[in-house]
Design a protein around this motif. Structure first.
Motif, short mmCIF file in Angstrom:
data_model
loop_
_atom_site.label_atom_id
_atom_site.label_comp_id
_atom_site.label_asym_id
_atom_site.label_seq_id
_atom_site.Cartn_x
_atom_site.Cartn_y
_atom_site.Cartn_z
N GLU A 1 10.27 11.74 9.42
CA GLU A 1 9.65 13.02 9.06
C GLU A 1 8.54 12.87 8.03
N LYS A 2 8.65 11.87 7.17
CA LYS A 2 7.69 11.75 6.06
C LYS A 2 6.72 10.58 6.25
N ILE A 3 7.29 9.39 6.35
CA ILE A 3 6.46 8.19 6.24
C ILE A 3 5.62 7.94 7.49
N TRP A 4 6.27 7.90 8.65
CA TRP A 4 5.52 7.53 9.86
C TRP A 4 4.37 8.49 10.19
N PRO A 5 4.54 9.82 10.03
CA PRO A 5 3.39 10.71 10.31
C PRO A 5 2.18 10.42 9.41
N VAL A 6 2.40 10.12 8.15
CA VAL A 6 1.27 9.80 7.26
C VAL A 6 0.70 8.44 7.63
N GLU A 7 1.58 7.49 7.89
CA GLU A 7 1.10 6.14 8.20
C GLU A 7 0.22 6.12 9.45
N ALA A 8 0.48 7.04 10.37
CA ALA A 8 -0.33 7.10 11.59
C ALA A 8 -1.79 7.45 11.26
N ARG A 9 -2.03 8.01 10.08
CA ARG A 9 -3.40 8.42 9.71
C ARG A 9 -4.07 7.46 8.73
N LEU A 10 -3.39 6.39 8.35
CA LEU A 10 -3.94 5.50 7.32
C LEU A 10 -5.18 4.74 7.81
N ALA B 1 0.81 -1.22 0.00
CA ALA B 1 0.00 0.00 0.00
C ALA B 1 0.85 1.28 0.00
N MET B 2 2.16 1.12 0.09
CA MET B 2 3.01 2.31 0.01
C MET B 2 3.03 2.94 -1.39
N THR B 3 2.30 2.33 -2.32
CA THR B 3 2.09 3.02 -3.60
C THR B 3 1.49 4.41 -3.35
N LEU B 4 0.70 4.53 -2.26
CA LEU B 4 0.11 5.85 -1.93
C LEU B 4 1.20 6.87 -1.61
N LEU B 5 2.34 6.38 -1.11
CA LEU B 5 3.44 7.26 -0.67
C LEU B 5 4.56 7.33 -1.70
N ARG B 6 4.27 6.87 -2.90
CA ARG B 6 5.29 6.88 -3.95
C ARG B 6 5.75 8.32 -4.21
N GLY B 7 7.04 8.51 -4.18
CA GLY B 7 7.58 9.84 -4.48
C GLY B 7 7.44 10.84 -3.35
N TYR B 8 6.95 10.39 -2.21
CA TYR B 8 6.76 11.30 -1.08
C TYR B 8 7.99 11.22 -0.18
N GLY B 9 8.78 12.30 -0.15
CA GLY B 9 10.01 12.28 0.65
C GLY B 9 11.14 11.57 -0.05
N ASP B 10 11.18 11.65 -1.38
CA ASP B 10 12.31 11.10 -2.13
C ASP B 10 13.61 11.75 -1.67
N ALA C 1 -4.84 9.11 -1.70
CA ALA C 1 -3.59 9.85 -1.47
C ALA C 1 -3.87 11.33 -1.26
N ARG C 2 -4.85 11.88 -2.01
CA ARG C 2 -5.23 13.29 -1.84
C ARG C 2 -5.78 13.52 -0.44
N ARG C 3 -6.64 12.60 -0.01
CA ARG C 3 -7.22 12.71 1.32
C ARG C 3 -6.13 12.76 2.40
N ASP D 1 -8.31 1.77 6.82
CA ASP D 1 -8.50 0.53 6.07
C ASP D 1 -8.69 0.78 4.58
N GLU D 2 -9.52 1.78 4.25
CA GLU D 2 -9.80 2.07 2.84
C GLU D 2 -8.56 2.58 2.11
N ASP D 3 -7.76 3.40 2.80
CA ASP D 3 -6.50 3.86 2.19
C ASP D 3 -5.64 2.67 1.81
N VAL D 4 -5.45 1.78 2.79
CA VAL D 4 -4.56 0.64 2.56
C VAL D 4 -5.14 -0.27 1.47
N TYR D 5 -6.47 -0.44 1.49
CA TYR D 5 -7.09 -1.30 0.47
C TYR D 5 -6.78 -0.78 -0.94
#
Ligand SMILES: [Zn+2]
Length: 417
Positions: free
Chosen positions: A79-88, A60-69, A411-413, A90-94
């Motif tokens: 700084e990038k991944i864990w703060p977003v992942e804390a908000r994921l 599901a990290m396709t949602l985070l592709r290119g984020y914090g390259d 990803a927009r959400r 079920d629907e996001d991951v699906y």
């Protein structure tokens, strides 16, 4: 389950037919013809090859592709991944995992090992997409006894969620030795032993991980894992870049598998190359992973298999360090039985295979395996079949546009794009 026939495809350069029944290859060889009622695949100008196995990813990290390259590993995570992942949710991951499945189907992956949040959503995505996966919830307690209870709860709940599903194997996925405490790792090892569950863990990805482990425990990462009972024949170690010879000896002795991720290692500049040849000489099972789309950023194994071979050649200053045939065995799962694919096309094996465009510019001349490893990308895959079901035909995956739109929405959400 349906019946399927492929006619006129090339296998090892000779025209063959293949019939699949109940998800398995029923017949394969010259002269095998379609029967009444078979779904028919025309193999004209196609070569028949086994499906590919992604030994380590976070779909599901396709949602985070290119984020914090272009950030170093720990800064990128913190700084990038864990703060977003804390908000994921079920629907996001699906939808992120569905997008990953489309990409994998298109580039010939039939099975993958996944470690990600909301593993039930990933499992649902894999089932809906028709692929196979071994899935584990990331287990993290950061040495906090309060969090350890939550870790145990997460592990047990994830096993409930993942159990009894088609083409899904439940695994335990302690994130890494620097995020999971010693008592939690022991508990995970015991649970794995008691229920015969596979374990996947990141190990020895960076030099800091090794020096921190030496400082904290007085031993190197593989020795530490072994003392806690985590290093065994059901364990997949992702990365293993900084393992030394004594650790490789130990891993070989215990029968653990290494999933090497050359592209993610290069992109995150981990500073060393996995000791592929040393590992292979010791008989260590090896698979190839892309790692997540956040750190690769592609899930195309036909691209990564070239990196695997080239990086090893370069490092060894030896053009024969990883020949094409060996790289091909690794990417089809033949070098690591634990990953779950035999990489063999024969009667009785699961009907997991690809038709690749033998008439494409990259494949039309020369040796097929060499071309697949050194010249091709996922774009040569025309047809992907898993368990006798056609997931892509003529380069088209059903529902792919909707999956893409929904993933973009998610990803927009999350405020990523
Ligand atoms: Zn990873």
């Amino acid at each position: 389950m349906g019946r399927l026939a492929v006619v006129g495809a090339l296998l090892d350069g000779k025209p063959v037919g293949l019939r699949a029944e109940d998800g398995l290859i029923a017949e394969l060889g010259p002269g095998v013809e379609a029967r009444d009622g078979d779904e028919l695949l025309d193999g004209n100008q196609m070569a028949l090859v086994p499906g590919l196995v992604n030994a380590h990813t976070h779909a599901a990290m396709t949602l985070l592709r290119g984020y914090g390259d272009d950030l170093p590993l720990m800064q990128w995570l913190e700084e990038k991944i864990w703060p977003v992942e804390a908000r994921l949710t079920d629907e996001d991951v699906y939808w992120g995992a569905r997008l990953a499945c489309v990409e994998m189907i298109r580039s010939g992956t039939v099975r993958f090992w996944d470690m990600y949040w909301q593993p039930g959503a990933t499992a649902r995505a894999v089932e809906d997409a028709g692929l196979r996966a071994t899935i584990g919830a990331p287990l993290i307690d950061r040495g906090d006894p309060g969090e350890r209870e939550a870790l145990e709860r997460t592990a047990l709940e994830s096993l409930e969620l993942l159990g009894g599903r088609q083409r899904i194997v439940a695994a335990l996925a302690p994130h890494a030795i620097y995020t999971v405490s010693e008592p939690a790792l022991r508990w995970i090892a015991e649970l794995s032993e008691a229920r015969e569950l596979p374990i996947q863990i990141h190990l020895s990805e960076t030099e800091d991980e090794v020096s921190d482990c030496l400082r904290a425990h007085g031993e190197r990462p593989a020795a530490y894992l072994d003392r806690l009972g985590v290093l065994g024949p059901r364990t997949v170690l992702a990365h293993g870049v900084w393992l030394d010879d004594s650790e490789l000896d130990l891993i070989a002795e215990r029968g653990a598998t290494v999933a090497t991720n050359p592209v993610a290692n290069l992109k995150l500049a981990v500073g060393r190359v996995f000791g592929f040849r040393a590992a292979r000489e010791r008989g260590i099972p090896i698979g190839l992973g892309t790692d997540g789309a956040g750190s690769n950023n592609s899930l195309d194994l036909l691209s990564d298999v070239k990196f695997l071979a080239l990086l090893q050649k370069h490092e060894a200053r030896d053009a024969a360090a990883v020949p094409a045939a060996v790289a091909w065995d690794v990417v089809t799962g033949r070098c690591a039985p634990l990953l779950g694919a035999t990489g063999r096309l024969e009667a009785g094996e699961p009907a997991d295979f690809l038709l690749v465009r033998a008439d494409s510019p990259q494949l039309s001349l020369g040796d097929l395996v060499s071309n697949l490893v050194y010249a091709a990308s996922g774009a040569v895959v025309d047809t992907t079949v898993v368990a006798g079901r056609v997931l892509m035909r003529g380069g088209e995956v059903e529902g792919a546009d909707e999956v893409r739109d929904r993933a973009v929405e998610r990803a927009r959400r999350l405020g990523i794009t």
